[in-house]
Design an enzyme around this catalytic site. Structure first.
Site, mmCIF file in Angstrom:
data_model
loop_
_atom_site.group_PDB
_atom_site.id
_atom_site.type_symbol
_atom_site.label_atom_id
_atom_site.label_comp_id
_atom_site.label_asym_id
_atom_site.label_seq_id
_atom_site.Cartn_x
_atom_site.Cartn_y
_atom_site.Cartn_z
ATOM 1 N N THR A 1 31.484 62.210 53.697
ATOM 2 C CA THR A 1 31.697 61.335 54.841
ATOM 3 C C THR A 1 31.891 59.919 54.332
ATOM 4 O OG1 THR A 1 30.165 62.746 55.982
ATOM 5 C CG2 THR A 1 30.804 60.740 57.102
ATOM 6 N N MET A 2 33.034 59.356 54.614
ATOM 7 C CA MET A 2 33.374 58.077 54.025
ATOM 8 C C MET A 2 33.601 57.020 55.082
ATOM 9 S SD MET A 2 33.579 57.976 50.640
ATOM 10 C CE MET A 2 33.601 59.163 49.295
#
Lengths: 247, 236
Positions: free
Chosen positions: A27-28
């Site tokens: 998850t960025m």
């Protein structure tokens, strides 16, 4: 060899031409975010301010967040960026304080040690391509000397008399460069509060993710003090005469 | 089970380009410039102390040149975070060497160690361009320049960082006497000459490169040890 193939009804077949899912990804993007932290040194130690908003994109989702943490007796941590990553960092620091306490050697964790710990976690997570999406300001008094340091998701670190994260780096730093840089040890507590409120007011006027409910925090020889939330006095009477910037 | 190619089947779908695209980039360029000038029995290393992030100046004083021993100095450029970690690793290794062998590690040994350390991260390189400078066992001044992967070369003069393109030709001219027909190629610079060239290189770079400025740390290394001097550059 001439292929003779037959299938039994229960034969498991490997999927043909599986679409590439690419390399593993994490998850960025930050979810609940806090905006700027503003901090600087003054005569008695260090002072910081941050508002109480946890934004969900452009939605003012959580309006009573505390973006400060007292770490040990003489250290203050201010966080901007992803609030869940900040909670993770708070848990790590609480664990660190507990294990240091368990040493039972009469030593307490100093500001520089906390700063190094936070910096190393940020740099380590960058190296794992799984960064903590934050910019941290660590302030305190270490062996009688004021300390102010910064660490962010790229592992970039620096120390300075005045530090501001996010929009504060653009809007508050020019004010602090003029009013603090080079004369930090002349600034009284009253003046420090005025400077800080002026910075936060500019941010409130121009940063759409800012919020008029904020906390001030300071570290002096007496220890760490985090204020209750308060609001700034604002004046919007000139707002309709502002031209440009898309308005 | 299937063997061979079935002609009625379409060839396998080409893998889609997923790598490199939409991927978080861990590298940042925090700016700054370093140079080294090697003389006969000394070496000079200079670095500015500004740390930037885009058009923002993070701080006016963030060192990127460090003493590793009383005869070696390491100067880093480009990514401050990687530079600091690389320095910590080398510093620790130099300390371990000292306690193990009861003598400071030599400049040549540190130079090879630095190359190996950089290459050990071949698949995720440190984004730094180091200069390692010091006096060798025979007392001669030396500067080693590296790329991020560990390629190493000993040089008489070198500049790295955001103003490298401004400083390197100046050093080529003033230290290397490049393309000067009437210059004596064997002429050696004195300490004062090297110092003046380094200062001029940085005052000039400060004018033209927004990432270089604030303060200048100059290290002169000779047989008597490391001598550090801090000078002011323009703060604009």
């Amino acid at each position: 060899m001439d292929p003779i193939t037959f299938e039994l009804p229960h034969t498991l077949k490997a999927p043909k031409a599986a679409p590439s899912l690419g390399p593993t990804s994490r998850t960025m993007q930050p979810m609940i975010t806090g905006t700027s932290v503003v901090a600087f040194k003054y005569k008695d130690g260090i002072m910081m301010a941050a508002d109480c908003l946890g934004s969900y994109g452009s939605l003012a989702r959580f309006r009573n967040e505390n973006r400060f943490m007292q770490v040990g007796a003489t250290t203050l941590l201010g966080a901007s960026g992803d609030m869940s990553d900040f909670q993770f960092m708070k848990h790590k620091l609480e664990d660190l304080l507990t294990s240091e306490y368990d040493m039972d050697d009469g030593q307490s964790l100093g500001t520089k040690s906390v700063y190094k710990y936070v910096s190393n976690i940020m740099y380590g997570r960058r190296n794992k391509f799984d960064p903590l999406w934050n910019a941290y300001v660590v302030g305190g008094i270490d062996n009688g000397e004021a300390f102010l340091g910064y660490a962010n998701l790229f592992g970039t670190t620096y120390q300075s008399d005045c530090i501001a994260t996010g929009f504060g780096a653009h809007l508050a730093i020019p004010i602090l460069r003029r009013r603090v840089e080079g004369r930090a040890d002349e600034i009284s507590e009253e003046e420090a509060v005025r400077i800080l409120d002026d910075c936060m007011r500019v941010l409130l006027y121009r940063d759409c993710r800012a919020f008029n409910k904020q906390r001030r925090a300071k570290v002096t020889a007496q220890g760490v003090e985090i204020s209750e939330p308060y609001a700034l006095e604002t004046d919007w009477s000139i707002a309709d005469r502002v031209v440009g910037y898309g308005a | 089970m299937e063997f061979g190619l079935q002609l009625n089947e379409r060839p396998m779908e080409a893998p889609r380009e997923a790598h490199g695209h939409n991927h978080w980039n861990p590298y940042v360029d925090t700016g700054g410039t370093s140079l080294a000038i090697a003389g006969e029995d000394f070496v000079l290393v200079a670095s500015d102390t500004r740390q930037s992030d885009g058009y923002n100046i993070n701080t006016r004083y963030d060192s990127k040149a460090f003493e590793l021993s009383n005869k070696t100095v390491l100067a880093l450029s480009i990514c401050s975070a990687d530079g600091k970690r690389l320095y910590e690793i080398l510093e620790q290794r130099a300390q371990l060497y000292f306690h193990k062998h009861d003598k400071p590690i030599g400049t040549e040994a540190l130079a090879q160690l630095l190359s190996n350390t950089l290459y050990s991260r071949r698949m995720f390189p440190y984004y730094v361009f180091p200069i390692l400078a010091g006096v060798k066992a025979d007392g001669k001044g030396v500067a080693y320049s590296y790329d991020a992967l560990g390629n190493m070369k000993d040089v008489t003069h070198i500049a790295y960082g955001s103003a490298a393109a401004l400083v390197q030709p100046f050093l080529d001219s003033q230290v290397g006497f490049a393309n000067q027909r009437n210059a004596d190629p064997n002429r050696q610079l004195t300490r004062d000459q090297a110092m003046r060239i380094a200062i001029d290189a940085f005052t000039g770079s400060t004018e033209r490169d927004i990432y270089t400025g604030d303060w200048l740390e100059i290290f002169v290394v000779d047989a008597t040890g490391v001598h550090k001097e801090v000078r002011e550059l323009k703060h604009d």
